[in-house]
Write a protein that holds these residues in place. Sequence first.
Motif, PDB file in Angstrom:
ATOM      1  N   GLN A  30       0.933  -1.175   0.025  1.00 40.81           N
ATOM      2  CA  GLN A  30       0.085  -0.236   0.083  1.00 40.81           C
ATOM      3  C   GLN A  30       0.847   1.288   0.048  1.00 40.81           C
ATOM      4  O   GLN A  30       0.610   2.047  -0.617  1.00 40.81           O
ATOM      5  N   LEU A  31       2.010   1.285   0.701  1.00 35.51           N
ATOM      6  CA  LEU A  31       2.965   2.397   0.895  1.00 35.51           C
ATOM      7  C   LEU A  31       3.525   2.652  -0.320  1.00 35.51           C
ATOM      8  O   LEU A  31       3.634   3.557  -0.953  1.00 35.51           O
ATOM      9  N   VAL A  32       3.980   1.693  -1.080  1.00 34.92           N
ATOM     10  CA  VAL A  32       4.798   1.574  -2.243  1.00 34.92           C
ATOM     11  C   VAL A  32       3.810   2.081  -3.338  1.00 34.92           C
ATOM     12  O   VAL A  32       4.225   2.873  -4.148  1.00 34.92           O
ATOM     13  N   ARG A  33       2.755   1.506  -3.506  1.00 41.57           N
ATOM     14  CA  ARG A  33       1.880   1.838  -4.614  1.00 41.57           C
ATOM     15  C   ARG A  33       1.439   3.319  -4.503  1.00 41.57           C
ATOM     16  O   ARG A  33       1.529   4.046  -5.344  1.00 41.57           O
ATOM     17  N   HIS A  34       1.006   3.880  -3.304  1.00 40.06           N
ATOM     18  CA  HIS A  34       0.602   5.239  -3.000  1.00 40.06           C
ATOM     19  C   HIS A  34       1.982   6.225  -3.355  1.00 40.06           C
ATOM     20  O   HIS A  34       1.815   7.006  -3.997  1.00 40.06           O
ATOM     21  N   GLY A  35       3.025   5.663  -2.989  1.00 38.56           N
ATOM     22  CA  GLY A  35       4.432   6.393  -3.205  1.00 38.56           C
ATOM     23  C   GLY A  35       4.627   6.425  -4.633  1.00 38.56           C
ATOM     24  O   GLY A  35       4.932   7.830  -5.261  1.00 38.56           O
ATOM     25  N   LEU A  36       4.365   5.337  -5.415  1.00 35.23           N
ATOM     26  CA  LEU A  36       4.610   5.546  -7.029  1.00 35.23           C
ATOM     27  C   LEU A  36       3.502   6.427  -7.436  1.00 35.23           C
ATOM     28  O   LEU A  36       3.938   7.061  -8.723  1.00 35.23           O
ATOM     29  N   ASN A  39       4.143  10.196  -6.918  1.00 29.69           N
ATOM     30  CA  ASN A  39       5.683  10.546  -6.805  1.00 29.69           C
ATOM     31  C   ASN A  39       6.380  10.847  -5.718  1.00 29.69           C
ATOM     32  O   ASN A  39       6.810  11.986  -5.659  1.00 29.69           O
ATOM     33  N   CYS A  40       6.076  10.124  -4.697  1.00 29.93           N
ATOM     34  CA  CYS A  40       6.487  10.350  -3.215  1.00 29.93           C
ATOM     35  C   CYS A  40       7.134   9.376  -2.552  1.00 29.93           C
ATOM     36  O   CYS A  40       6.844   8.850  -1.393  1.00 29.93           O
ATOM     37  N   ASP A  45      10.102   2.287   2.468  1.00 31.11           N
ATOM     38  CA  ASP A  45       9.097   1.191   2.224  1.00 31.11           C
ATOM     39  C   ASP A  45       9.428   0.406   0.891  1.00 31.11           C
ATOM     40  O   ASP A  45       9.015  -0.836   1.138  1.00 31.11           O
ATOM     41  N   ALA A  46      10.060   0.845   0.141  1.00 28.40           N
ATOM     42  CA  ALA A  46      10.601  -0.003  -1.092  1.00 28.40           C
ATOM     43  C   ALA A  46      11.640  -1.197  -0.503  1.00 28.40           C
ATOM     44  O   ALA A  46      11.586  -2.263  -0.827  1.00 28.40           O
ATOM     45  N   ILE A  47      12.570  -0.690   0.450  1.00 28.30           N
ATOM     46  CA  ILE A  47      13.317  -1.770   0.956  1.00 28.30           C
ATOM     47  C   ILE A  47      12.738  -2.685   1.797  1.00 28.30           C
ATOM     48  O   ILE A  47      13.101  -4.032   1.820  1.00 28.30           O
ATOM     49  N   LEU A  70      13.357   1.093  -8.442  1.00 24.50           N
ATOM     50  CA  LEU A  70      14.649   1.614  -8.577  1.00 24.50           C
ATOM     51  C   LEU A  70      14.454   2.998  -9.602  1.00 24.50           C
ATOM     52  O   LEU A  70      15.074   3.990  -9.500  1.00 24.50           O
ATOM     53  N   LYS A  71      13.707   2.655 -10.734  1.00 24.03           N
ATOM     54  CA  LYS A  71      13.522   3.707 -11.865  1.00 24.03           C
ATOM     55  C   LYS A  71      12.597   4.925 -10.924  1.00 24.03           C
ATOM     56  O   LYS A  71      12.837   6.045 -11.442  1.00 24.03           O
ATOM     57  N   ALA A  72      11.963   4.445  -9.814  1.00 22.71           N
ATOM     58  CA  ALA A  72      11.061   5.705  -9.411  1.00 22.71           C
ATOM     59  C   ALA A  72      11.792   6.482  -8.213  1.00 22.71           C
ATOM     60  O   ALA A  72      11.443   7.609  -7.834  1.00 22.71           O
ATOM     61  N   LEU A  73      12.986   6.000  -7.738  1.00 23.59           N
ATOM     62  CA  LEU A  73      13.597   6.814  -6.621  1.00 23.59           C
ATOM     63  C   LEU A  73      14.814   7.544  -7.298  1.00 23.59           C
ATOM     64  O   LEU A  73      15.264   7.210  -8.136  1.00 23.59           O
ATOM     65  N   PRO A  74      14.826   8.692  -6.740  1.00 19.90           N
ATOM     66  CA  PRO A  74      15.838   9.758  -7.122  1.00 19.90           C
ATOM     67  C   PRO A  74      17.282   9.271  -6.640  1.00 19.90           C
ATOM     68  O   PRO A  74      17.318   8.860  -5.667  1.00 19.90           O
TER      69      PRO A  74
END
Length: 75
Positions: A30-36, A39-40, A45-47, A70-74
Motif C-alpha cells: 500500500q505504501l509503495v503503490r501510494h508513493g509511486l 511521486n513520493c 518502504d521499497a526496501i 529503482l526507476k522511481a527513486l531519485p
Amino acid sequence: MTLSSQHIREQAWSFHQQGDWRGAEAHYRQLVRHGLENNCLDRRDAINLGGLLRERGRLKEAQQHYQAVLKALPG
C-alpha cells in the motif's frame, strides 16, 4: 490514503516484527503503490517490501520489485 503514511508504516513494521508476513506485505505494498502513484516513494518502504520478499524466499519477485522501484527513486 486515509491513514497517514507514517501510521501505515508503523503497522507494517509491527506486523513484520510479529511474523505476520501477509499483513506486513499488504501494508508495504500500500505504501509503495501510494508513493509511486503520487511521486513520493519513500525508499524505506521499497526496501522493507523487497526485504520481506527476500526473507520469505521470493527472490525473483524481490528482484523484480527492486528493479521497478529503482526507476522511481531519485539518485
